[in-house]
Design a protein around this motif. Structure first.
Motif, mmCIF file in Angstrom:
data_model
loop_
_atom_site.group_PDB
_atom_site.id
_atom_site.type_symbol
_atom_site.label_atom_id
_atom_site.label_comp_id
_atom_site.label_asym_id
_atom_site.label_seq_id
_atom_site.Cartn_x
_atom_site.Cartn_y
_atom_site.Cartn_z
ATOM 1 N N SER A 110 0.820 -1.208 0.000
ATOM 2 C CA SER A 110 0.000 0.000 0.000
ATOM 3 C C SER A 110 0.855 1.260 0.000
ATOM 4 C CB SER A 110 -0.926 -0.019 1.218
ATOM 5 O OG SER A 110 -1.628 1.182 1.334
ATOM 6 N N ARG A 111 1.871 1.284 0.831
ATOM 7 C CA ARG A 111 2.755 2.457 0.884
ATOM 8 C C ARG A 111 3.535 2.641 -0.420
ATOM 9 N NH1 ARG A 111 3.202 5.128 5.537
ATOM 10 N NH2 ARG A 111 2.453 4.125 7.431
ATOM 11 N N GLU A 112 3.990 1.548 -1.008
ATOM 12 C CA GLU A 112 4.718 1.637 -2.276
ATOM 13 C C GLU A 112 3.809 2.177 -3.380
ATOM 14 O OE1 GLU A 112 7.710 1.820 -4.879
ATOM 15 O OE2 GLU A 112 7.929 1.397 -2.750
ATOM 16 N N LEU A 113 2.568 1.710 -3.423
ATOM 17 C CA LEU A 113 1.609 2.205 -4.413
ATOM 18 C C LEU A 113 1.342 3.690 -4.204
ATOM 19 C CD1 LEU A 113 -0.356 1.712 -6.758
ATOM 20 C CD2 LEU A 113 -2.064 1.041 -5.033
ATOM 21 N N PHE A 114 1.186 4.099 -2.953
ATOM 22 C CA PHE A 114 0.965 5.515 -2.657
ATOM 23 C C PHE A 114 2.143 6.352 -3.137
ATOM 24 C CE2 PHE A 114 1.394 9.239 0.081
ATOM 25 C CZ PHE A 114 0.165 9.851 -0.122
ATOM 26 N N LYS A 115 3.356 5.903 -2.848
ATOM 27 C CA LYS A 115 4.549 6.641 -3.269
ATOM 28 C C LYS A 115 4.609 6.745 -4.796
ATOM 29 C CE LYS A 115 9.613 6.626 -3.013
ATOM 30 N NZ LYS A 115 9.714 7.119 -4.364
ATOM 31 N N GLU A 116 4.337 5.635 -5.476
ATOM 32 C CA GLU A 116 4.350 5.649 -6.943
ATOM 33 C C GLU A 116 3.302 6.616 -7.491
ATOM 34 O OE1 GLU A 116 3.563 2.610 -10.705
ATOM 35 O OE2 GLU A 116 3.295 1.883 -8.655
ATOM 36 N N THR A 117 2.116 6.572 -6.934
ATOM 37 C CA THR A 117 1.038 7.461 -7.370
ATOM 38 C C THR A 117 1.427 8.919 -7.160
ATOM 39 O OG1 THR A 117 -0.599 5.763 -6.854
ATOM 40 C CG2 THR A 117 -1.401 8.010 -7.023
ATOM 41 N N LEU A 118 1.955 9.227 -5.988
ATOM 42 C CA LEU A 118 2.365 10.595 -5.684
ATOM 43 C C LEU A 118 3.487 11.062 -6.613
ATOM 44 C CD1 LEU A 118 2.069 13.069 -3.896
ATOM 45 C CD2 LEU A 118 3.654 11.993 -2.276
ATOM 46 N N ASP A 119 4.455 10.199 -6.877
ATOM 47 C CA ASP A 119 5.545 10.560 -7.794
ATOM 48 C C ASP A 119 5.012 10.892 -9.185
ATOM 49 O OD1 ASP A 119 7.386 10.150 -5.758
ATOM 50 O OD2 ASP A 119 8.031 8.177 -6.495
ATOM 51 N N ILE A 120 4.090 10.089 -9.680
ATOM 52 C CA ILE A 120 3.507 10.330 -10.999
ATOM 53 C C ILE A 120 2.760 11.655 -11.020
ATOM 54 C CG2 ILE A 120 1.764 9.534 -12.659
ATOM 55 C CD1 ILE A 120 2.610 6.636 -11.821
ATOM 56 N N MET A 121 1.983 11.907 -9.977
ATOM 57 C CA MET A 121 1.215 13.156 -9.918
ATOM 58 C C MET A 121 2.142 14.369 -9.876
ATOM 59 S SD MET A 121 -1.849 11.995 -7.375
ATOM 60 C CE MET A 121 -2.616 13.622 -7.366
#
Length: 149
Positions: A132-143
């Protein structure tokens, strides 16, 4: 000191229909604006379990509220970014910011209820914190890249 008002369209007794919950949020935002509050915050939650947290789209409602208010900032606490496509969410937030002439505050989160995440994005299930944390980080980086590059 700054003052804000928060809602996720609560109705624990399930006494109001959804139209009334939206109308109440509109009235609250207009009143908060008139009283000089700094921010009107909304949270994202799905499925309205136990009559709580009935706000599945924290971009659409703030757009409506911003059109009805003059000065108050409109914020999200939080958009659950792991439930959204990151580029689409970045676009929607950027458009909201332009439409409100910069009155947007954005808070992002990864969710708190497993019943939401398993239905919207199984990888965001908060019971598996590392994924979950890795997905959040990836999403935030993309945004962030979408907004800056």
């Amino acid at each position: 000191m700054r003052f804000g008002y928060f809602t996720a369209l609560y109705d624990p007794g399930r006494e109001r229909n959804y139209t009334q919950l939206i109308d109440d949020a509109r009235e609250e935002a207009v009143l908060a604006d008139r009283l000089g509050y700094d921010t009107y915050w909304v949270g994202e939650h799905h499925f309205g379990h136990e009559g709580m947290d009935n706000l599945p789209n924290p971009i659409l409602l703030p757009t409506d509220l911003a059109s009805r208010t003059k000065q108050i900032r409109i914020g999200t606490l939080a958009v659950i970014s792991t439930f959204w496509h990151p580029l689409r969410l970045a676009e929607d937030i950027a458009m909201l910011d332009v439409m409100t002439k910069g009155r947007v505050e954005i808070g992002l989160g990864r969710g708190i209820y497993p019943r939401e995440s398993v239905n919207l994005n199984i990888k965001s299930d908060v019971r598996d914190e590392s994924i979950s944390r890795e997905l959040f980080k990836e999403t935030l980086d993309i945004m962030k890249k979408a907004w800056t590059e």
